[in-house]
Design a protein around this motif. Structure first.
Motif, PDB file in Angstrom:
ATOM      1  N   LEU A  91     -26.513   6.776  -8.504  1.00  0.00           N
ATOM      2  CA  LEU A  91     -26.925   7.751  -9.512  1.00  0.00           C
ATOM      3  C   LEU A  91     -28.208   7.227 -10.143  1.00  0.00           C
ATOM      4  CD1 LEU A  91     -26.492  10.207 -11.393  1.00  0.00           C
ATOM      5  CD2 LEU A  91     -25.131   8.700 -12.849  1.00  0.00           C
ATOM      6  N   ILE A  92     -29.249   8.025 -10.107  1.00  0.00           N
ATOM      7  CA  ILE A  92     -30.535   7.642 -10.697  1.00  0.00           C
ATOM      8  C   ILE A  92     -30.865   8.656 -11.780  1.00  0.00           C
ATOM      9  CG2 ILE A  92     -32.993   7.260 -10.257  1.00  0.00           C
ATOM     10  CD1 ILE A  92     -32.108   6.716  -7.283  1.00  0.00           C
ATOM     11  N   VAL A  93     -31.122   8.157 -12.988  1.00  0.00           N
ATOM     12  CA  VAL A  93     -31.491   9.033 -14.101  1.00  0.00           C
ATOM     13  C   VAL A  93     -32.801   8.549 -14.711  1.00  0.00           C
ATOM     14  CG1 VAL A  93     -29.138   9.771 -14.666  1.00  0.00           C
ATOM     15  CG2 VAL A  93     -30.072   7.757 -15.767  1.00  0.00           C
ATOM     16  N   GLY A  94     -33.606   9.494 -15.170  1.00  0.00           N
ATOM     17  CA  GLY A  94     -34.851   9.172 -15.847  1.00  0.00           C
ATOM     18  C   GLY A  94     -34.612   9.027 -17.338  1.00  0.00           C
ATOM     19  N   ILE A  95     -35.455   8.229 -17.970  1.00  0.00           N
ATOM     20  CA  ILE A  95     -35.411   8.041 -19.426  1.00  0.00           C
ATOM     21  C   ILE A  95     -36.786   8.444 -19.953  1.00  0.00           C
ATOM     22  CG2 ILE A  95     -35.134   6.376 -21.305  1.00  0.00           C
ATOM     23  CD1 ILE A  95     -32.602   6.587 -19.719  1.00  0.00           C
ATOM     24  N   THR A  96     -36.803   9.346 -20.938  1.00  0.00           N
ATOM     25  CA  THR A  96     -38.068   9.795 -21.509  1.00  0.00           C
ATOM     26  C   THR A  96     -37.970   9.806 -23.036  1.00  0.00           C
ATOM     27  OG1 THR A  96     -39.791  11.492 -21.333  1.00  0.00           O
ATOM     28  CG2 THR A  96     -37.527  12.277 -21.419  1.00  0.00           C
ATOM     29  N   LYS A  97     -39.095   9.592 -23.671  1.00  0.00           N
ATOM     30  CA  LYS A  97     -39.157   9.516 -25.130  1.00  0.00           C
ATOM     31  C   LYS A  97     -39.037  10.909 -25.751  1.00  0.00           C
ATOM     32  CE  LYS A  97     -42.259   7.795 -28.696  1.00  0.00           C
ATOM     33  NZ  LYS A  97     -41.885   6.794 -29.529  1.00  0.00           N
ATOM     34  N   ILE A  98     -38.297  10.987 -26.857  1.00  0.00           N
ATOM     35  CA  ILE A  98     -38.217  12.204 -27.672  1.00  0.00           C
ATOM     36  C   ILE A  98     -38.391  11.779 -29.132  1.00  0.00           C
ATOM     37  CG2 ILE A  98     -36.817  13.527 -26.042  1.00  0.00           C
ATOM     38  CD1 ILE A  98     -34.340  12.853 -27.743  1.00  0.00           C
ATOM     39  N   GLY A  99     -38.386  12.730 -30.039  1.00  0.00           N
ATOM     40  CA  GLY A  99     -38.592  12.425 -31.438  1.00  0.00           C
ATOM     41  C   GLY A  99     -37.297  12.221 -32.203  1.00  0.00           C
ATOM     42  N   LEU A 100     -37.389  11.526 -33.318  1.00  0.00           N
ATOM     43  CA  LEU A 100     -36.253  11.324 -34.211  1.00  0.00           C
ATOM     44  C   LEU A 100     -35.683  12.666 -34.662  1.00  0.00           C
ATOM     45  CD1 LEU A 100     -34.531   9.286 -35.802  1.00  0.00           C
ATOM     46  CD2 LEU A 100     -36.336   9.209 -37.518  1.00  0.00           C
ATOM     47  N   SER A 101     -36.548  13.667 -34.796  1.00  0.00           N
ATOM     48  CA  SER A 101     -36.102  14.998 -35.227  1.00  0.00           C
ATOM     49  C   SER A 101     -35.239  15.689 -34.169  1.00  0.00           C
ATOM     50  CB  SER A 101     -37.301  15.875 -35.564  1.00  0.00           C
ATOM     51  OG  SER A 101     -38.113  16.047 -34.421  1.00  0.00           O
ATOM     52  N   ASP A 102     -35.232  15.150 -32.941  1.00  0.00           N
ATOM     53  CA  ASP A 102     -34.398  15.729 -31.877  1.00  0.00           C
ATOM     54  C   ASP A 102     -32.935  15.314 -31.985  1.00  0.00           C
ATOM     55  OD1 ASP A 102     -36.388  17.235 -30.436  1.00  0.00           O
ATOM     56  OD2 ASP A 102     -37.204  15.322 -29.753  1.00  0.00           O
ATOM     57  N   ILE A 103     -32.626  14.402 -32.886  1.00  0.00           N
ATOM     58  CA  ILE A 103     -31.231  14.026 -33.125  1.00  0.00           C
ATOM     59  C   ILE A 103     -30.673  15.011 -34.142  1.00  0.00           C
ATOM     60  CG2 ILE A 103     -29.642  12.248 -33.943  1.00  0.00           C
ATOM     61  CD1 ILE A 103     -31.826  10.175 -33.278  1.00  0.00           C
ATOM     62  N   LYS A 104     -29.740  15.835 -33.704  1.00  0.00           N
ATOM     63  CA  LYS A 104     -29.173  16.895 -34.541  1.00  0.00           C
ATOM     64  C   LYS A 104     -27.695  16.623 -34.812  1.00  0.00           C
ATOM     65  CE  LYS A 104     -32.854  19.586 -33.775  1.00  0.00           C
ATOM     66  NZ  LYS A 104     -33.962  19.461 -34.665  1.00  0.00           N
ATOM     67  N   VAL A 105     -27.171  17.233 -35.874  1.00  0.00           N
ATOM     68  CA  VAL A 105     -25.733  17.215 -36.093  1.00  0.00           C
ATOM     69  C   VAL A 105     -25.095  17.878 -34.875  1.00  0.00           C
ATOM     70  CG1 VAL A 105     -23.848  18.125 -37.509  1.00  0.00           C
ATOM     71  CG2 VAL A 105     -25.882  17.182 -38.609  1.00  0.00           C
ATOM     72  N   GLY A 106     -24.109  17.225 -34.297  1.00  0.00           N
ATOM     73  CA  GLY A 106     -23.466  17.715 -33.088  1.00  0.00           C
ATOM     74  C   GLY A 106     -23.972  17.050 -31.817  1.00  0.00           C
ATOM     75  N   SER A 107     -25.131  16.357 -31.896  1.00  0.00           N
ATOM     76  CA  SER A 107     -25.642  15.638 -30.719  1.00  0.00           C
ATOM     77  C   SER A 107     -24.683  14.513 -30.355  1.00  0.00           C
ATOM     78  CB  SER A 107     -27.013  15.011 -31.012  1.00  0.00           C
ATOM     79  OG  SER A 107     -28.008  15.966 -31.232  1.00  0.00           O
ATOM     80  N   PHE A 108     -24.501  14.285 -29.060  1.00  0.00           N
ATOM     81  CA  PHE A 108     -23.735  13.132 -28.586  1.00  0.00           C
ATOM     82  C   PHE A 108     -24.762  12.060 -28.236  1.00  0.00           C
ATOM     83  CE2 PHE A 108     -21.400  10.515 -25.524  1.00  0.00           C
ATOM     84  CZ  PHE A 108     -20.266  10.243 -26.279  1.00  0.00           C
ATOM     85  N   ILE A 109     -24.702  10.935 -28.952  1.00  0.00           N
ATOM     86  CA  ILE A 109     -25.711   9.893 -28.803  1.00  0.00           C
ATOM     87  C   ILE A 109     -25.073   8.555 -28.435  1.00  0.00           C
ATOM     88  CG2 ILE A 109     -27.216  11.000 -30.514  1.00  0.00           C
ATOM     89  CD1 ILE A 109     -26.413   8.657 -32.454  1.00  0.00           C
ATOM     90  N   GLY A 110     -25.915   7.680 -27.924  1.00  0.00           N
ATOM     91  CA  GLY A 110     -25.579   6.275 -27.776  1.00  0.00           C
ATOM     92  C   GLY A 110     -26.593   5.517 -28.597  1.00  0.00           C
ATOM     93  N   THR A 111     -26.167   4.468 -29.268  1.00  0.00           N
ATOM     94  CA  THR A 111     -27.114   3.687 -30.050  1.00  0.00           C
ATOM     95  C   THR A 111     -26.733   2.216 -30.045  1.00  0.00           C
ATOM     96  OG1 THR A 111     -28.199   3.430 -32.207  1.00  0.00           O
ATOM     97  CG2 THR A 111     -25.916   4.190 -32.231  1.00  0.00           C
ATOM     98  N   THR A 112     -27.737   1.386 -29.868  1.00  0.00           N
ATOM     99  CA  THR A 112     -27.558  -0.050 -30.012  1.00  0.00           C
ATOM    100  C   THR A 112     -27.903  -0.373 -31.456  1.00  0.00           C
ATOM    101  OG1 THR A 112     -28.294  -0.387 -27.739  1.00  0.00           O
ATOM    102  CG2 THR A 112     -28.231  -2.319 -29.175  1.00  0.00           C
ATOM    103  N   THR A 113     -26.992  -1.045 -32.160  1.00  0.00           N
ATOM    104  CA  THR A 113     -27.241  -1.408 -33.548  1.00  0.00           C
ATOM    105  C   THR A 113     -27.064  -2.910 -33.744  1.00  0.00           C
ATOM    106  OG1 THR A 113     -24.938  -1.002 -34.182  1.00  0.00           O
ATOM    107  CG2 THR A 113     -26.499   0.831 -34.479  1.00  0.00           C
ATOM    108  N   VAL A 114     -27.729  -3.405 -34.773  1.00  0.00           N
ATOM    109  CA  VAL A 114     -27.547  -4.775 -35.250  1.00  0.00           C
ATOM    110  C   VAL A 114     -27.314  -4.680 -36.755  1.00  0.00           C
ATOM    111  CG1 VAL A 114     -28.954  -5.871 -33.447  1.00  0.00           C
ATOM    112  CG2 VAL A 114     -30.040  -5.132 -35.569  1.00  0.00           C
ATOM    113  N   PRO A 115     -26.634  -5.666 -37.350  1.00  0.00           N
ATOM    114  CA  PRO A 115     -26.425  -5.612 -38.787  1.00  0.00           C
ATOM    115  C   PRO A 115     -27.767  -5.674 -39.530  1.00  0.00           C
ATOM    116  CG  PRO A 115     -24.988  -7.255 -37.762  1.00  0.00           C
ATOM    117  CD  PRO A 115     -25.968  -6.814 -36.725  1.00  0.00           C
ATOM    118  N   GLY A 116     -27.971  -4.749 -40.469  1.00  0.00           N
ATOM    119  CA  GLY A 116     -29.177  -4.745 -41.287  1.00  0.00           C
ATOM    120  C   GLY A 116     -29.042  -5.728 -42.436  1.00  0.00           C
ATOM    121  N   PRO A 117     -30.109  -5.890 -43.245  1.00  0.00           N
ATOM    122  CA  PRO A 117     -30.075  -6.847 -44.352  1.00  0.00           C
ATOM    123  C   PRO A 117     -28.940  -6.577 -45.349  1.00  0.00           C
ATOM    124  CG  PRO A 117     -32.262  -5.822 -44.163  1.00  0.00           C
ATOM    125  CD  PRO A 117     -31.375  -5.191 -43.141  1.00  0.00           C
TER     126      PRO A 117
END
Length: 192
Positions: free
Chosen positions: A51-77
């Motif tokens: 399975l080969i998938v492309g990754i392309t940049k989008i804007g922060l505004s493209d994250i909407k309520v209801g979007s299914f996302i994946g996110t890598t997080t680290v603890p903030g200050p």
């Protein structure tokens, strides 16, 4: 005693990584030669059902309520999970890897795949409340956080110079194979 020392030696070996992040050096038939981000040369045999998938940049505004996302997080200050990257899944991939678990991108990082339940825009970025089957998490996505999505791709996108993340498996003979590759479009390095 020999058996015990052999088992001890095997237990001390670092685990085989499950993915390689890097740049394609060459493609010969079904073999990808990859220079990992940390400098190792890795050869990967592509399976017939890859399975080969492309990754392309989008804007922060493209994250909407209801979007299914994946996110890598680290603890903030302040202890709040802070996004290192966010990838917005297309609807056909909703539910992929749902949940939250440790991740290998950075020290103390975690990967959370979930549905955005709330989004609040502030001076320092977006605060998202994401919900998954066993819980929820509030996280901060800063204005400089890379946001990407998946697009169709195929073997023709796998060429020298392309930046990839390949999921790999070590075979009994010591070689590696991959059945899934994410490739950056237009020079993009997949941030996850």
């Amino acid at each position: 005693m020999v058996t015990a020392s052999t088992l001890y030696a095997l237990a001390q070996q670092p685990p085989t990584p499950s993915r390689v992040r890097g740049t394609i050096e060459s493609v010969e038939g079904d073999t990808l030669a990859v220079k990992s981000r940390s400098g190792e040369d890795v050869k990967l045999h592509m399976t017939g059902d890859i399975l080969i998938v492309g990754i392309t940049k989008i804007g922060l505004s493209d994250i909407k309520v209801g979007s299914f996302i994946g996110t890598t997080t680290v603890p903030g200050p302040d202890g709040m999970p802070t996004a290192v990257e966010v990838h917005v899944f297309p609807e056909a991939m909703r539910g992929t890897g749902e949940g939250s678990r440790p991740y290998d991108l950075k020290p103390n990082s975690s990967m959370t795949n979930a549905t955005v339940a709330e989004s609040v825009v502030g001076n320092d970025g977006h605060t998202l409340l994401v919900k998954y089957k066993d819980g929820e998490k509030k996280l901060l996505v800063g204005p400089e956080t890379p946001v990407v999505t998946y697009v169709p791709a195929d073997k023709s996108d796998l060429k020298a110079g392309a930046k990839i993340i390949a999921f790999m498996k070590k075979l009994p003979d010591g070689s590696f194979e991959t059945n899934r590759v994410s490739v950056g479009r237009d020079g993009l390095t997949p941030p996850m």
